[in-house]
Write a protein that holds these residues in place. Structure first.
Motif, PDB file in Angstrom:
ATOM      1  N   UNK A  98      54.115  26.161 -57.714  1.00 33.08           N
ATOM      2  CA  UNK A  98      53.762  26.139 -59.132  1.00 33.08           C
ATOM      3  C   UNK A  98      52.275  25.906 -59.341  1.00 33.08           C
ATOM      4  N   UNK A  99      51.661  25.187 -58.411  1.00 33.64           N
ATOM      5  CA  UNK A  99      50.268  24.766 -58.566  1.00 33.64           C
ATOM      6  C   UNK A  99      49.539  24.983 -57.251  1.00 33.64           C
ATOM      7  N   UNK A 130      40.702  24.207 -59.325  1.00 36.27           N
ATOM      8  CA  UNK A 130      39.532  24.098 -58.447  1.00 36.27           C
ATOM      9  C   UNK A 130      38.729  22.865 -58.838  1.00 36.27           C
ATOM     10  N   UNK A 131      38.583  21.946 -57.900  1.00 39.39           N
ATOM     11  CA  UNK A 131      37.697  20.806 -58.091  1.00 39.39           C
ATOM     12  C   UNK A 131      36.365  21.119 -57.441  1.00 39.39           C
ATOM     13  N   UNK A 132      35.287  20.795 -58.127  1.00 36.94           N
ATOM     14  CA  UNK A 132      33.958  21.154 -57.617  1.00 36.94           C
ATOM     15  C   UNK A 132      32.977  20.035 -57.915  1.00 36.94           C
ATOM     16  N   UNK A 204      47.407  28.736 -66.408  1.00 37.30           N
ATOM     17  CA  UNK A 204      46.052  28.234 -66.640  1.00 37.30           C
ATOM     18  C   UNK A 204      45.235  28.223 -65.365  1.00 37.30           C
ATOM     19  N   UNK A 205      43.925  28.272 -65.557  1.00 37.30           N
ATOM     20  CA  UNK A 205      42.954  27.968 -64.500  1.00 37.30           C
ATOM     21  C   UNK A 205      42.318  26.636 -64.873  1.00 37.30           C
ATOM     22  N   UNK A 206      42.436  25.658 -64.000  1.00 38.92           N
ATOM     23  CA  UNK A 206      41.927  24.318 -64.276  1.00 38.92           C
ATOM     24  C   UNK A 206      40.642  24.107 -63.472  1.00 38.92           C
ATOM     25  N   UNK A 207      39.600  23.704 -64.160  1.00 38.45           N
ATOM     26  CA  UNK A 207      38.295  23.483 -63.538  1.00 38.45           C
ATOM     27  C   UNK A 207      37.848  22.064 -63.844  1.00 38.45           C
ATOM     28  N   UNK A 208      37.707  21.224 -62.819  1.00 36.91           N
ATOM     29  CA  UNK A 208      37.262  19.836 -62.993  1.00 36.91           C
ATOM     30  C   UNK A 208      36.120  19.584 -62.018  1.00 36.91           C
TER      31      UNK A 208
END
Length: 409
Positions: A98-99, A130-132, A204-208
């Motif tokens: 799922x993720x 994506x964590x950056x 969704x695309x999650x960007x943190x």
């Protein structure tokens, strides 16, 4: 619903703490988190011998909190993303998830074929996270970072706690300080994205980024700077809020500190003075109103400092317990680990390590339905490779072939 993420499958291709700690929180909440590790070296965090100048393990104990905390509750698969032979296995894991969590930089994602377009080609409904260091856009999107650089230094947190005359900026109070704050931010974002997908059918695309998390943590100062249109004045030595002596740290006679934070000073001034034996000060008109107390804050602060400084830490905490105002002891890490409120709320949890020994870890701060945290240990490197691949329908001879080819551990 003690484990609200039960039934959610998370595929993690990440290392160190920032994004893996998000996977750990999701596992705490019930998700099945499969961690893909390099089949030879594993997560680079496993190789850390020291953390913040201290040994990563205690003498004679293999349990490493540096590995356990961000990886607890997961299953580990040693799988090469660089070999074509392992690609079908990886793609099947993506289809069943799922993720997708990653903290690899854009160039590495493209090289390993784990970028957004490729993952969505395999599973169009997957939530891509994506964590950056610095976000998905802008001039630094391809640059790597740790929390000490992006969260602490660049986001203004180091500057905010460094006095003007200091020769060096103050360092983070603990290893992975920003990583863990960022990790639980990601976990919350994943929960929101899962809800949104269920409600709308859209993924969704999650960007943190660590920079954004750091700025959020520091937003009181950043927002004020934007309001004033200039840098804020540097802090001074005092921990008191301007004009309020019932805030800030005070030293006890035995060297311990207590932290006051009574933002309604006139409500607590007289009762506190009476507890501390300052009966004249309790009725002194210089300290009667907020305006007069602020105007005579230096004198009031000196009175409190002398009264508190003449008493031991235990004596001060006993008296303050009678007051009802807002205060706290300044505690070290060992005291936090044994804090009565932490224990009463189940925020220090027991976990059985790989050798069967009972160890303790800090639980994530969210409690569902008054249930204490139930943690399971972090996986050994590639511990679940065979188990997970058998769930995909692979036979023993398939596993042996992939191991011979170096595709799996």
């Amino acid at each position: 619903m003690r484990k609200p993420m039960t039934g959610v499958r998370v595929l993690e291709v990440a290392q160190f703490t920032f994004v893996p700690s998000a996977g750990a929180v999701l596992a705490d909440w019930g998700a099945d988190v499969i961690k893909v590790e390099n089949p030879v070296t594993g997560d680079a965090q496993r190789g850390l011998v020291t953390v913040a100048g201290r040994s990563a393990t205690a003498p004679g104990v293999s349990f490493s909190p540096t590995v356990e905390a961000p990886n607890r509750g997961k299953r580990s698969v040693g799988l090469s993303l660089a070999l074509n032979q392992s690609r079908p296995v990886f793609e099947e894991l993506v289809r069943r998830s799922d993720v997708f969590l990653t903290n690899h930089l854009p160039q590495a994602r493209a090289k390993l074929r784990i970028d957004l377009d490729e993952i969505r080609r395999i599973n169009p409904s997957i939530i891509y996270v994506a964590g950056s260091g610095f976000g998905s856009e802008g001039p630094d999107r391809d640059n790597g970072a740790y929390d000490s650089t992006a969260f602490w230094a660049r986001a203004g947190n180091a500057d905010g706690v460094t006095a003007a005359e200091s020769e060096v900026p103050v360092g983070m109070p603990a290893g992975a300080f920003g990583d863990n704050i960022g990790g639980i931010t990601i976990a919350g974002a994943v929960a929101a994205a899962l809800y949104g997908r269920q409600a709308t059918g859209e993924t969704s695309v999650v960007d943190v980024s660590l920079l954004a998390v750091g700025a959020w943590a520091n937003q009181s100062n950043v927002n004020l700077a934007m309001l004033y249109g200039c840098p804020l004045p540097k802090i001074d030595h005092r921990t008191q809020a301007l004009g309020n002596p019932l805030t800030g740290a005070y030293r006890c006679s035995d060297g311990r500190f207590i932290q006051l934070s009574m933002l309604q000073p006139t409500r607590y001034w007289a009762p506190l003075c009476r507890l501390l034996g300052l009966r004249k000060a309790a009725d002194d008109e210089r300290f009667e109103t907020s305006e007069s107390l602020a105007a005579n804050a230096d004198e009031a602060t000196a009175l409190l400092a002398d009264a508190i400084g003449a008493r031991t830490f235990d004596d001060c905490t006993r008296l303050l317990d009678l007051l009802g105002g807002q205060w706290a002891p300044v505690q070290d890490a060992w005291e936090v680990a044994n804090d009565e409120s932490m224990l009463a709320n189940g925020r220090i949890a027991t976990v059985e390590d790989a050798q069967g020994n009972r160890q303790r870890l800090v639980a994530n701060p969210v409690k569902f339905d008054d249930a204490f945290a139930e943690l399971s240990r972090a996986p050994l490197f590639a511990e679940h490779t065979d188990e997970v691949l058998r769930e995909l329908g692979m036979e023993d001879h398939d596993l042996i072939d992939l191991k011979i080819e170096g595709a799996i551990t």
